[in-house]
Enzyme design. Sequence first.
Site, short mmCIF file in Angstrom:
data_model
loop_
_atom_site.label_atom_id
_atom_site.label_comp_id
_atom_site.label_asym_id
_atom_site.label_seq_id
_atom_site.Cartn_x
_atom_site.Cartn_y
_atom_site.Cartn_z
N HIS A 7 0.80 -1.23 0.00
CA HIS A 7 0.00 0.00 0.00
C HIS A 7 0.83 1.28 0.00
O HIS A 7 0.55 2.23 0.72
CB HIS A 7 -0.95 -0.01 1.19
N HIS A 11 -9.31 1.66 1.45
CA HIS A 11 -9.27 0.48 2.32
C HIS A 11 -10.25 0.60 3.47
O HIS A 11 -9.88 0.48 4.64
CB HIS A 11 -7.85 0.27 2.85
N GLU A 70 -11.50 -3.89 -2.18
CA GLU A 70 -10.67 -2.80 -2.73
C GLU A 70 -10.62 -2.91 -4.25
O GLU A 70 -10.04 -3.84 -4.80
CB GLU A 70 -9.25 -2.88 -2.15
#
Length: 382
Positions: A139, A210, A346
């Site tokens: 991420h 998220h 996601e």
Amino acid sequence: MRLFTAVFSITIISSVLLIATHIGALDRQANKNNPLLDPTQFDTVLNNKKVALFELKNNKCKAFFTNYGARIVSLNVPDKKGIMTDVVLGFGSIKQFITAGGFYGSAIGRFGNRIAKGTFVIDGQTYHLPLNNGVNTLHGGPQGFHSIVWDANRLNDSTLQFSYKSPNGEMGFPGNLDVKITYQLLRGATLKIDYKTTTDKKTVINLTNHTYFNLNGEGSGSVLEHKLQIFADKYTPVDSTLIPTGELASVKNTPFNFLTPKTIGKNIEEENEQLKKGKGYDHNFVLNGKGSAHKAAMVTGDKSGIIMTVITDEPGLQFYSGNFMMGKNKMKNGSTDRLRTAFALETQHFPDSPNQPAFPSTELNPGQVYHSVSVYKFSVIK
């Protein structure tokens, strides 16, 4: 006559008090999963930038955001009885978001999901990223977009835009980025997330969000009885570090077959090598829809009757079943984030795409605009 008047007055007062008590009970019931957030708990300064809590609302729903990580803090939608229900896990203060760490409700970038060993190559040049997920980068790295204080611009009652200029070399990625993420409550109970980015140097980009959802409401317990449908014939199996092997595998005759709605928990404990590696579902699904907006998934809360439909123009969807939730963090309504009390969906390009030439490209060139839209539409069982 005076006695009758007095008795009549007492009766009226008693009735009013009874009605007021009943209304108060209904209000408490309506706010059961919709705790009031205290804006003062978000009013602070981080990295010399002001942090705040922002509210959006329309005729059907209400949502709260913070510019720390461009996060969704709370999203309140009506359940099958019309009771407003907060379907997002979040915290009641910036301090708690920082202490808990992780990605609760946050924007994800520069690159959503994992990049193998924190390296990739563009035009012969190797770029190195900090590792924050074992041997991989997850991420966008430890100081990815989830840890940034974004500039906020409330465009109207139902639209909020976050912007950030990410400098060349941030977390090892090339290019100066101009990023805009716009949250909008559309007519009805619908949340639209619009991502736009430009760069001055060839780079890779994969933005997502998220948010952890529980359609029965924050603090309502496990999501294993939620019914899930994912519109994907294939998924991307992973190695022991959760990096895709490169295979696009059929979901048929596997626990990953959500083409027909089934509960999240139906197959989650099966003996399956991929489930062992993810400790449950933590995999990218190859969506059947291509290009323009297409339906990615539908989820139904078993108690609330709330249905969430996910629509996106992205080729992939990461389904995460809350496998690493440890119950260590106290959420805004007083509950804790226990194992599998929330899930994430996601919308994205595939994990490790910069190192997987067969996957859809995540490269962005100067002069191009990265533009992606995902929509979360809420309705109820009829």
